[in-house]
Design an enzyme around this catalytic site. Structure first.
Site, PDB file in Angstrom:
ATOM      1  N   ASN A   6     -40.541 -15.123  -1.662  1.00 14.85           N
ATOM      2  CA  ASN A   6     -40.835 -13.749  -1.924  1.00 14.85           C
ATOM      3  C   ASN A   6     -39.860 -12.696  -1.512  1.00 14.85           C
ATOM      4  O   ASN A   6     -39.690 -12.341  -0.237  1.00 14.85           O
ATOM      5  CB  ASN A   6     -42.189 -13.490  -1.165  1.00 14.85           C
ATOM      6  CG  ASN A   6     -42.939 -12.202  -1.551  1.00 14.85           C
ATOM      7  OD1 ASN A   6     -42.182 -11.321  -1.983  1.00 14.85           O
ATOM      8  ND2 ASN A   6     -44.191 -11.963  -0.940  1.00 14.85           N
ATOM      9  N   ARG A  89     -42.055 -15.063  -6.732  1.00 11.10           N
ATOM     10  CA  ARG A  89     -42.812 -13.750  -6.641  1.00 11.10           C
ATOM     11  C   ARG A  89     -42.043 -12.859  -7.538  1.00 11.10           C
ATOM     12  O   ARG A  89     -41.132 -12.446  -7.311  1.00 11.10           O
ATOM     13  CB  ARG A  89     -43.681 -13.398  -5.385  1.00 11.10           C
ATOM     14  CG  ARG A  89     -44.142 -11.928  -5.769  1.00 11.10           C
ATOM     15  CD  ARG A  89     -44.956 -11.614  -4.421  1.00 11.10           C
ATOM     16  NE  ARG A  89     -45.695 -10.619  -4.632  1.00 11.10           N
ATOM     17  CZ  ARG A  89     -45.523  -9.323  -4.222  1.00 11.10           C
ATOM     18  NH1 ARG A  89     -44.536  -9.136  -3.097  1.00 11.10           N
ATOM     19  NH2 ARG A  89     -46.223  -8.199  -4.435  1.00 11.10           N
ATOM     20  N   HIS A 178     -51.494  -6.929  -7.533  1.00 17.39           N
ATOM     21  CA  HIS A 178     -52.246  -7.693  -6.454  1.00 17.39           C
ATOM     22  C   HIS A 178     -52.878  -8.820  -7.513  1.00 17.39           C
ATOM     23  O   HIS A 178     -54.010  -9.399  -6.931  1.00 17.39           O
ATOM     24  CB  HIS A 178     -53.331  -7.073  -5.625  1.00 17.39           C
ATOM     25  CG  HIS A 178     -52.469  -6.213  -4.563  1.00 17.39           C
ATOM     26  ND1 HIS A 178     -52.919  -4.765  -4.850  1.00 17.39           N
ATOM     27  CD2 HIS A 178     -51.797  -6.082  -3.467  1.00 17.39           C
ATOM     28  CE1 HIS A 178     -52.484  -4.000  -3.819  1.00 17.39           C
ATOM     29  NE2 HIS A 178     -51.668  -4.799  -3.187  1.00 17.39           N
ATOM     30  N   ARG A 239     -50.520   5.607   0.547  1.00 14.65           N
ATOM     31  CA  ARG A 239     -50.683   6.128  -0.903  1.00 14.65           C
ATOM     32  C   ARG A 239     -51.908   6.755  -1.258  1.00 14.65           C
ATOM     33  O   ARG A 239     -53.057   6.463  -0.680  1.00 14.65           O
ATOM     34  CB  ARG A 239     -50.384   4.931  -1.846  1.00 14.65           C
ATOM     35  CG  ARG A 239     -49.101   4.171  -1.834  1.00 14.65           C
ATOM     36  CD  ARG A 239     -48.909   3.054  -2.791  1.00 14.65           C
ATOM     37  NE  ARG A 239     -48.877   1.865  -1.665  1.00 14.65           N
ATOM     38  CZ  ARG A 239     -48.996   0.703  -2.149  1.00 14.65           C
ATOM     39  NH1 ARG A 239     -48.976   0.399  -3.324  1.00 14.65           N
ATOM     40  NH2 ARG A 239     -48.785  -0.447  -1.155  1.00 14.65           N
ATOM     41  N   GLU A 383     -51.385 -15.479  -1.181  1.00 12.46           N
ATOM     42  CA  GLU A 383     -50.415 -15.394  -2.473  1.00 12.46           C
ATOM     43  C   GLU A 383     -49.444 -16.624  -2.368  1.00 12.46           C
ATOM     44  O   GLU A 383     -49.194 -17.172  -3.478  1.00 12.46           O
ATOM     45  CB  GLU A 383     -49.908 -13.925  -2.352  1.00 12.46           C
ATOM     46  CG  GLU A 383     -50.778 -13.077  -2.741  1.00 12.46           C
ATOM     47  CD  GLU A 383     -50.287 -11.539  -2.368  1.00 12.46           C
ATOM     48  OE1 GLU A 383     -50.018 -11.500  -1.142  1.00 12.46           O
ATOM     49  OE2 GLU A 383     -50.236 -10.871  -3.298  1.00 12.46           O
TER      50      GLU A 383
END
Ligand code: AMP
Length: 414
Positions: A6, A89, A178, A239, A383
């Site tokens: 990743n 990823r 996601h 965010r 993940e």
């Protein structure tokens, strides 16, 4: 063994899985790539090894990964040939990639075309793929996209109500993120409930530093809270989440702020941090709220309210829900936030078993009473495992794996 990579802008995470994906034989992270103080933290068995990697770029970082995996003292393999396949990823697969794929030169070219959609992430993901192919040219490489799970959303959920040619010509649409987490968590939730995923309507609450609420019906993502950029939906660590886009024009025209200043505010200075003025970390925000800080309490009220609004709207989108599933840092670890979100959703069939909710200890758990119409659950996300599963599934034929084993990976991955 299967290696997952990743590759982020300043970090690279890796995990080496045993052939049946049952265990992580070694894993680690290289931090501060391209900055001062680059280092690798390598874990194998119970050991942790830390080394400085002065001046390492992404290529140097990957070389350090291989060197550590092969190390005579703290390695996990004796020969590089033990790595049978590599899973990568990638953040954005645009509308080209509707599922994970084996890497070819054509795939790399197509991934380059998706770069404008994720200018910060896709280029470094590509560097990771290229370097890994250079170092291990003879093994299959697979790429798994954060966006692909959401590619099947129906048009009424993914088209924005702008003039249609922006969608048709410029690919401006809801992409969602996601997806790898939501795919893994929804598959695991169905497994834990012992019901076919095809029969289930779930709302996945991926509540981490980034937040996605995802409506999953019959194993497919049918709507998702993040849209085109990565700051929409529910407020996150830094965010903003959804706000009236008219504000952007107001800030630009009336407050004389540049678009890049507004962008920085929306991505880096908003959310829990912006409202609380204390932290982007939910733990600290909760601690300060308990100690009487009113802005921290407000940030939590807003966070909970936004999640509940999405759960309600997705229940409407799917004509009800069978499971409400919490995952990621906040979803897995904060009984308080789960409780605040779940209580009051009884009209949807959601009921919380407060004792079970308080006793969650890092493992997957059902936290609703058996009679509840909708199960409430905690499912730790993974993940990397999802990437490893896809890698085994897509490269199984090439590396001579037992079809039954690959079939098992496919069953979990689909
Ligand atoms: P992630 O991005 O999935 O690593 O999640 C990071 C977020 O999880 C941060 O906001 C952390 O504050 C939050 N988190 C982790 N543990 C807890 C906890 N026990 N209570 C509240 N938030 C937590």
């Amino acid at each position: 063994m299967i290696l997952t990579i990743n590759c982020g802008s300043s970090s690279l995470k890796y995990q080496l899985y045993t052939p049946d994906l049952g265990e992580v034989a070694a894993k680690g992270i290289i931090s501060r790539i391209g900055e001062a103080g680059t280092s690798i933290d390598h874990r194998v068995g119970g050991r942790k090894i830390r080394q400085d990697l002065p001046g390492a770029d992404h290529a140097g970082a990957l070389e350090a990964v291989i060197a550590n995996l092969l190390h005579p003292e703290w390695g996990a393999i004796g020969d590089i040939a033990e790595i049978e396949a590599i899973g990568h990823r990638a953040v954005h697969g645009g509308d080209t990639f509707v599922e994970s794929v084996l890497v070819t030169d054509e795939v790399i070219a197509q991934l380059e075309e998706c770069t404008p959609l994720a200018p910060l992430h896709n280029p470094v993901n590509l560097v990771g793929i290229r370097e890994a192919r250079r170092l291990l040219p003879d093994v299959p490489h697979v790429v798994v996209f954060d966006t692909s799970f959401h590619q099947g959303m129906p048009p009424h959920a993914h088209v924005f109500a702008l003039p249609y040619h922006y969608y048709a010509e410029h690919k401006i649409r809801r992409y969602g993120f996601h997806g790898t987490s939501c795919r893994y968590v929804s598959a695991r939730a169905a497994e834990i409930l012992g019901r076919p995923i095809e029969d289930l309507r779930m709302v996945i609450c991926h509540l981490g530093n980034g937040v996605t609420i995802d409506a999953v019906s019959g194993g497919r993502s049918v709507d998702t809270s993040i849209g085109f950029g990565t700051f929409s939906g529910v407020m996150m660590g830094t965010r903003s989440g959804d706000f009236d886009p008219g504000l952007i024009f107001y800030m630009h025209k009336k407050l004389n702020m540049s678009l890049s200043d507004i962008e920085a505010i929306c991505y880096k200075e908003s959310g829990l941090l912006g409202v609380s003025g204390v932290s982007n970390d939910m733990r600290e925000v909760v601690e300060q709220a308990v100690a009487g800080n009113a802005r921290c309490a407000l940030a939590i009220d807003m966070f909970v309210y936004m999640v509940r609004k999405f759960v309600g709207s997705y229940a409407a989108a799917m004509d009800g829900i069978d499971a409400l599933v919490f995952t990621a840092g906040i979803g897995e670890n904060s009984a308080y936030i789960r409780s605040r979100i779940s209580h009051g959703l009884e009209f949807l069939g959601v009921e919380l078993d407060d004792v079970a909710n308080d006793q969650v200890n890092g493992a997957a758990a059902i936290i609703s009473p058996a009679h509840a119409r909708a199960a409430t659950m905690v499912v730790p996300t993974d993940e990397e495992k999802m990437i490893a599963l896809d890698t085994l599934r897509l490269s199984g034929g090439l590396i001579g794996r037992d079809p039954a084993e690959v079939y098992l990976a496919a069953a979990v991955a689909e």
